[in-house]
Scaffold this active site. Structure first.
Site, PDB file in Angstrom:
ATOM      1  CG  HIS A  45      -2.047  -1.014   1.072  1.00  0.00           C
ATOM      2  ND1 HIS A  45      -3.117  -1.056   1.937  1.00  0.00           N
ATOM      3  CD2 HIS A  45      -2.271  -1.998   0.165  1.00  0.00           C
ATOM      4  CE1 HIS A  45      -3.940  -2.027   1.576  1.00  0.00           C
ATOM      5  NE2 HIS A  45      -3.441  -2.611   0.503  1.00  0.00           N
ATOM      6  CD  GLU A  47      -1.464   4.060   3.809  1.00  0.00           C
ATOM      7  OE1 GLU A  47      -2.565   4.204   4.364  1.00  0.00           O
ATOM      8  OE2 GLU A  47      -1.297   3.370   2.767  1.00  0.00           O
ATOM      9  CB  ALA A 156     -18.923  13.439 -38.158  1.00  0.00           C
ATOM     10  CG  ASP A 194     -14.955   7.347 -36.824  1.00  0.00           C
ATOM     11  OD1 ASP A 194     -15.447   7.630 -37.928  1.00  0.00           O
ATOM     12  OD2 ASP A 194     -15.341   7.853 -35.756  1.00  0.00           O
ATOM     13  CD  GLU A 261     -12.657   8.044 -26.410  1.00  0.00           C
ATOM     14  OE1 GLU A 261     -12.372   7.784 -27.607  1.00  0.00           O
ATOM     15  OE2 GLU A 261     -11.837   8.454 -25.591  1.00  0.00           O
ATOM     16  CB  THR A 265     -26.634   4.835 -31.899  1.00  0.00           C
ATOM     17  OG1 THR A 265     -27.092   5.448 -33.110  1.00  0.00           O
ATOM     18  CG2 THR A 265     -27.559   3.691 -31.528  1.00  0.00           C
ATOM     19  CB  ALA A 269     -27.820   2.931 -25.815  1.00  0.00           C
TER      20      ALA A 269
END
Length: 332
Positions: A45, A47, A156, A194, A261, A265, A269
């Site tokens: 961890h 610490e 776009a 794309d 990203e 559509t 959703a």
């Protein structure tokens, strides 16, 4: 504490059920003598890492940590005992640990005679670890919806193909976000239109050391030559539109933070299923005049509380929290 938060945010860790935590050890003279951050499940961890760097200089020092030190033994020992054994005189932390087993470490430290100061830069530290808090509270990943739009709301131009909307500075910031999340989600439509790589890159184009899981949602077949099928990052194909099932599957893999990203559509959703928690909205100073809009018509109203607005290069970036009726607590 600001340095501890910076360490927590910079942690290059794989998806993990553990939070990102940073710690600094401050000697009696005010100099930082140890730094550490957690690197994932099963590793030391924050610490313990900072104490190891500080060595004997930790005795009588102050430990500054972003999350209340844990008091339980899991895959590693309790941080409270490590701090006690090191001889620190004071512990300053930002946010309480909500865990039933790991929490209440402050009480253990006080019983050992260590001064404890909680709540320092709590909001900033909680925001840095918000994905972990969200996944523990809601049983699914934190979801950030990211979009880059023109002033007239287009993602776009009329050709509907890849369109460079934002400037270089904003694109670099988007890659910073990619490198911090655990997964990036797009639909098959975005992949077919794309052919994105969905990787986190430096401005030079070089791959960053930490890459998110790439997730492609939809029934349509992804071409064998698609860049999401290369070996630059792992990819998960989710061949249906059941987004709650996807979130459950990602949560089971310790995915805490998802960046959506995809196109209009997929964005709609996620919103319609009540799965969007944050928005990251890039607005560029251009009018495209035609082309697909960021969100389709007919979508229900969603209130957004703006957390921060900034100018990055020539673009405006809005970071916001999606508010939903019945929310008692949101991780800001």
């Amino acid at each position: 504490m600001s340095e501890a938060i910076r360490l927590a945010r910079s942690a290059d860790v794989p998806p993990s059920s553990n939070p990102r935590v940073g710690c600094v050890i401050v000697g009696p003279d005010g100099d930082i003598v140890g730094r550490g951050h957690h690197r994932g499940s099963g590793t030391a961890h924050a610490e313990v890492v900072a104490l190891h760097e500080a060595g004997a200089r930790a005795r009588g020092a102050t430990a500054v940590v972003t999350l209340e030190p844990c008091r339980h033994t899991g895959r590693t020992g309790p941080c409270t005992q490590a701090l006690i054994d090191a001889g620190v005189s004071r512990v300053v932390y930002a946010v309480d640990d909500p865990g039933a087993e790991s929490g209440s470490g402050a009480a253990v430290l006080r019983e050992a005679g260590i001064e404890v100061v909680p709540g320092v830069l709590a909001d900033e530290a909680r925001h840095a670890a918000r994905a972990w808090f969200h996944s523990r509270t809601h049983g699914r990943p934190l979801v950030t919806l990211k979009s880059a739009v023109s002033l007239d709301g287009r993602v776009a131009d009329a050709g509907r193909g890849p369109t460079s909307i934002t400037g270089a500075e904003a694109r670099a910031l988007a890659h910073d976000w990619r490198s911090e999340v655990d997964a990036i989600v797009v639909g098959t439509g975005t992949v077919l239109a794309d052919d994105p790589s969905l990787t986190a890159r430096e401005p030079s184009g070089a791959l960053r050391s930490r890459q998110p899981l790439r997730v492609v949602v939809g029934h349509r077949e992804t071409p064998a030559a698609a860049r999401v099928r290369d070996d630059s990052a792992p990819t998960l194909f989710h061949p249906d539109h059941d987004l709650p099932a996807l979130m459950a599957a990602l949560h089971a893999q310790d995915i805490q933070h998802v960046l959506v990203e995809g196109g209009p559509t997929l964005a709609a959703a996620f919103l319609e299923h009540g799965l969007v928690d944050e928005v990251l909205w890039f607005i560029a100073p251009v009018l495209l005049g035609d082309g697909p809009e960021a969100l389709p018509a007919g979508l229900a109203r969603h209130a957004v509380t703006v957390r921060r607005t900034s100018v990055v290069g020539e673009d405006v970036v809005i970071e916001g929290i999606v508010e939903r009726a019945g929310d008692v607590h949101r991780d800001r």
